[in-house]
Motif scaffolding. Structure first.
Motif, PDB file in Angstrom:
ATOM      1  N   LEU A 147      -6.196  14.553  -6.391  1.00 37.55           N
ATOM      2  CA  LEU A 147      -5.000  13.853  -6.656  1.00 37.55           C
ATOM      3  C   LEU A 147      -4.973  12.623  -6.904  1.00 37.55           C
ATOM      4  CD1 LEU A 147      -2.652  15.031  -3.403  1.00 37.55           C
ATOM      5  CD2 LEU A 147      -2.330  15.869  -5.858  1.00 37.55           C
ATOM      6  N   GLY A 178      -3.689  15.016  -9.859  1.00 43.21           N
ATOM      7  CA  GLY A 178      -3.069  16.237  -9.580  1.00 43.21           C
ATOM      8  C   GLY A 178      -2.755  17.072 -10.707  1.00 43.21           C
ATOM      9  N   PRO A 189       1.138  12.805  -9.894  1.00 43.10           N
ATOM     10  CA  PRO A 189       1.271  14.425  -9.574  1.00 43.10           C
ATOM     11  C   PRO A 189       2.672  14.494  -8.883  1.00 43.10           C
ATOM     12  CG  PRO A 189      -0.439  13.468  -8.258  1.00 43.10           C
ATOM     13  CD  PRO A 189       0.221  12.385  -9.137  1.00 43.10           C
ATOM     14  N   VAL A 243       7.391  16.775   0.670  1.00 37.13           N
ATOM     15  CA  VAL A 243       7.462  15.506   0.202  1.00 37.13           C
ATOM     16  C   VAL A 243       8.065  15.025  -0.825  1.00 37.13           C
ATOM     17  CG1 VAL A 243       5.541  13.956  -0.852  1.00 37.13           C
ATOM     18  CG2 VAL A 243       4.896  15.543   1.043  1.00 37.13           C
ATOM     19  N   VAL A 244       8.297  15.863  -2.043  1.00 37.02           N
ATOM     20  CA  VAL A 244       9.069  15.581  -3.422  1.00 37.02           C
ATOM     21  C   VAL A 244      10.810  15.046  -2.812  1.00 37.02           C
ATOM     22  CG1 VAL A 244       9.831  16.572  -5.148  1.00 37.02           C
ATOM     23  CG2 VAL A 244       7.952  17.377  -4.321  1.00 37.02           C
ATOM     24  N   HIS A 293       7.902   2.695   0.784  1.00 37.19           N
ATOM     25  CA  HIS A 293       8.118   1.165   1.494  1.00 37.19           C
ATOM     26  C   HIS A 293       9.227   0.781   0.948  1.00 37.19           C
ATOM     27  CE1 HIS A 293       5.782   0.578  -2.539  1.00 37.19           C
ATOM     28  NE2 HIS A 293       6.374  -0.723  -2.329  1.00 37.19           N
ATOM     29  N   ILE A 332       2.569   3.672  -0.054  1.00 39.26           N
ATOM     30  CA  ILE A 332       2.929   2.694  -1.351  1.00 39.26           C
ATOM     31  C   ILE A 332       2.620   3.570  -2.535  1.00 39.26           C
ATOM     32  CG2 ILE A 332       1.644   1.100  -2.813  1.00 39.26           C
ATOM     33  CD1 ILE A 332       0.985  -0.495  -0.195  1.00 39.26           C
ATOM     34  N   ALA A 333       1.764   4.500  -2.584  1.00 35.94           N
ATOM     35  CA  ALA A 333       1.665   5.219  -3.627  1.00 35.94           C
ATOM     36  C   ALA A 333       2.961   6.268  -3.806  1.00 35.94           C
ATOM     37  CB  ALA A 333       0.464   6.212  -3.672  1.00 35.94           C
ATOM     38  N   LEU A 334       3.637   6.405  -2.743  1.00 36.24           N
ATOM     39  CA  LEU A 334       4.699   7.308  -2.925  1.00 36.24           C
ATOM     40  C   LEU A 334       6.019   6.379  -3.174  1.00 36.24           C
ATOM     41  CD1 LEU A 334       3.785   9.723  -0.169  1.00 36.24           C
ATOM     42  CD2 LEU A 334       4.721  10.311  -2.349  1.00 36.24           C
ATOM     43  N   GLN A 335       5.841   5.165  -2.971  1.00 35.21           N
ATOM     44  CA  GLN A 335       6.878   3.934  -2.972  1.00 35.21           C
ATOM     45  C   GLN A 335       7.827   4.136  -2.000  1.00 35.21           C
ATOM     46  OE1 GLN A 335       8.399   3.430  -7.181  1.00 35.21           O
ATOM     47  NE2 GLN A 335       6.422   4.537  -7.756  1.00 35.21           N
ATOM     48  N   TRP A 355       6.908  16.714   7.530  1.00 38.89           N
ATOM     49  CA  TRP A 355       6.368  17.552   6.313  1.00 38.89           C
ATOM     50  C   TRP A 355       6.543  18.973   6.455  1.00 38.89           C
ATOM     51  CZ3 TRP A 355       1.386  16.303   3.148  1.00 38.89           C
ATOM     52  CH2 TRP A 355       1.277  16.990   2.017  1.00 38.89           C
ATOM     53  N   LEU A 409       3.169  12.981  -5.363  1.00 37.96           N
ATOM     54  CA  LEU A 409       3.084  11.672  -5.211  1.00 37.96           C
ATOM     55  C   LEU A 409       4.226  10.847  -6.110  1.00 37.96           C
ATOM     56  CD1 LEU A 409      -0.569  10.484  -5.427  1.00 37.96           C
ATOM     57  CD2 LEU A 409       0.819  10.845  -3.359  1.00 37.96           C
TER      58      LEU A 409
END
Lengths: 287, 333
Positions: B27, B61, A201, B185-186, B213, B208-211, B163, A204
């Motif tokens: 999500l 999502g 999404p 966040v984007v 890191h 981690i999901a958002l990379q 945020w 994310l």
């Protein structure tokens, strides 16, 4: 002197065997390379699947004797990854994960034949990106299959933080393919990023607009004749934007289109038709 | 005989009772632990209600962001969803107290307080038009940075992201005297790459999901908060369910989401390990003085939020209960 003659006489057969071995291995390479096209152009899905499966083990056997063969490594990387994607992933994701892992390791081993690309997976992202700057167009097959197969591993490991944490490296590998040869494997790097941006999404890190651009480019590269591209477009992009009509339209087109218009795409096209039919059957799960 | 076969005929010709489907957005992507647990929940629910009630999930999502999902539930297009603090803030701002900075020291404390004040929290959810199916722990929120942060003062030197519209982190940074840079966040990933920001916050699994890191080097070891989410269902929809089904839904959701929380705890620990093996440095444990500092900072940050996001009254109840809990634990040890 006599001793030396004896020694030479003793060594000769071994030398002879070794070089004979090598010649035999090289001729196997040539046969397998030619055979590769025959498999990829196979119109019968079942026969293609069986041929690919038997080739996988043969490649492992040959590589045991000749681990430094770039040709064999490339073939193994492509075959393990392709077999997992075309025939295993939908029915048995866990088994596909292991096959993808083997495909990735063959591709990384092929890359590691160049000193600059040794130890890529253990590097930090920054160092990996630095190492990849020296890659050129001749390295594209290894780079592509490493990223493709590694992406497959991660896709089947959404519950494993350690695997997920590697995704930035996979994207970095595929970015090099995109920069060096975007047409490689039917616009494969565009297809990868089409899936990559649609599979999460926006919150994310996903981006449906970027996904669409990549799919559009992939279709442009193959003039819309590579059927798997439409399957991926439907499964990932159409689902992400919840466009049921697009999903149906793309998959119906796959079912109605002739297979094998592009060289080396016949088997993949046939598999695409099978995947399309299965996805259409499950449409209510996605929308 | 004739009578009984007439009954049989009647039974066969009656239409099967209609199946009710709870349309539920999250999500979490397909294949994740979340979706595994939710699928198991739906299967158990089907079994328990003789296939008359089940879930249909919209994972990854695809139903839109949490604000869209709240709207879709309000107009009846969807019925339920797994929310993070963002969605909970839209529905029942009072619940954001659970995310308050440096309030809880452990998950056990969170659980104890949530259960002690379940009536207050449930009534806040219902006032927002929803019914609580269960809490979902999202994990301890850490600060991740490019440059090492060894003490609270170091955060002032960091180009800290917040945020946009997140009052909780805003208050935490205000207490720290940090001027954060608000972004959606984007935009975080790109801003990390350009150096516009060099520090972010989030649970390890989320990072981690958002990379993110991949662009960070350090983890500050004292969590800023314990992030709470929840699975909520529209009250309007819930009230139409037969009582037995409603009960099965509540019981099974509670059971499965508790299991999910246990799994998430382990996953977040594994995520921290994964970050370490990706080369991130997890700072060493904090001194007694630093913990004391955060206690004072936390109290001041929470005062700033009371009356604005959550009520002063509930905050005081929480803090008092935590004092009691901690006293009890000290006595035990």
């Amino acid at each position: 002197m006599r001793k030396r003659t004896w020694l030479v006489a003793f060594c000769l057969p071994i030398w002879g065997c070794a070089s004979f071995d090598r010649i035999a291995l090289r001729s196997n390479e040539v046969i397998l390379e030619r055979g590769r096209v025959a498999v990829l152009d196979e119109p019968d899905l079942q026969l293609g699947r069986d041929a690919m499966a038997s080739q996988l083990k043969l490649l492992d056997i040959l590589l045991a004797s000749d681990p430094a063969s770039l040709t064999l490594r490339r073939l193994a990387a492509e075959s393990f990854s392709g077999y997992a994607f075309l025939f295993v992933e939908d029915a048995d994701p866990q088994r596909a994960k292991n096959l993808y892992r083997r495909g990735r390791d063959h591709a990384l081993a092929a890359l590691a034949l160049s000193p600059a690309f040794r130890g890529l997976p253990g590097m930090t992202l920054e160092n990996l990106e630095k190492a990849l700057t020296s890659a050129s167009k001749k390295d594209v097959p290894e780079l592509f299959w490493a990223a493709f197969a590694w992406g497959g591993v991660i896709n089947a490991s959404k519950d494993d933080a350690a695997e997920l944490a590697e995704l930035p490296k996979v994207a970095a590998l595929m970015k090099r393919v995109y920069a060096l040869d975007p047409a490689f494997h039917f616009g494969g790097s565009d297809l990868f990023f089409g899936v990559y941006y649609a599979s999460r999404p926006p919150l994310l890190g996903g981006n449906p607009a970027k996904s669409k651009t990549h799919f559009d480019w992939a279709h442009r590269i193959t003039k819309g004749q590579y059927l798997m591209a439409h399957v991926l477009n439907a499964r990932w992009y159409a689902v992400a934007v919840q466009d049921r009509a697009l999903f149906t339209q793309l998959l119906t087109k796959v079912l109605e289109s002739p297979a094998g218009l592009l060289p080396e795409a016949r088997l993949s096209d046939e598999a695409a038709k099978k995947k399309a039919a299965a996805l259409l059957e499950k449409i209510d799960d996605y929308f | 005989m004739i009578i009984s076969s007439a009954f049989l005929w009647l039974a066969l010709s009656l239409p099967a009772p209609a199946q009710t489907v709870v349309k539920c957005a999250t999500l979490a992507p397909e294949g994740s632990t979340w979706m595994r647990v939710l699928t198991a929940l739906s299967k158990d629910l089907e079994k328990e209600t003789g296939a008359q009630l089940k879930f249909k999930f919209y994972p990854g999502g695809v139903a839109g962001d949490e604000k869209d999902v709240v709207k879709k539930i309000r107009i009846g297009q969807l019925h339920a969803a797994g929310f993070t603090g963002v969605g909970l803030g839209e529905i029942a701002p009072e619940l954001r107290l659970l995310d308050a900075p440096w309030l809880f020291r452990s998950r056990a404390e969170v659980e104890a307080v949530r259960s002690k004040f379940s009536q207050e929290l449930n009534s806040a959810v219902e006032k927002g038009g929803f019914v609580l199916l269960g809490w979902t722990d999202l994990g301890s929120v850490y600060v991740f940075s490019k440059n090492r942060i060894s003490a609270p003062e170091d955060m002032k030197r960091a180009k800290m992201w917040v945020w946009e519209g997140d009052p909780i982190a805003g208050a935490a940074y205000k207490a720290l005297n940090v001027n954060p840079i608000p972004l959606s966040v984007v935009d975080v990933m790109q801003s990390l790459q350009t150096g516009m920001i060099d520090a972010v916050y989030g649970p390890p699994l989320g990072v981690i999901a958002l990379q993110w890191h991949s662009r960070l080097k350090h983890v500050y070891p004292i969590p800023m908060a314990q992030a709470s989410g929840a699975m909520l269902i529209s009250k309007k929809f819930f009230d139409t369910l037969p009582p037995a089904h409603a009960k099965a839904l509540l019981d099974l959701s509670g059971k499965h989401l508790k299991n999910l929380n246990d799994l998430t705890l382990v996953e977040n620990e594994k995520a921290l390990d994964a970050l370490k093996s990706q080369g991130l440095d997890l700072g060493s444990g904090a001194s007694f003085d630093t913990l004391k500092t955060f206690e004072i900072l936390g109290a001041s940050a929470r005062r700033g939020l009371a009356g604005r996001v959550f009520s002063q009254e509930l905050l005081e109840k929480f803090e008092k209960e935590l004092l009691v809990l901690r006293e009890r634990t000290t006595k035990k040890t």
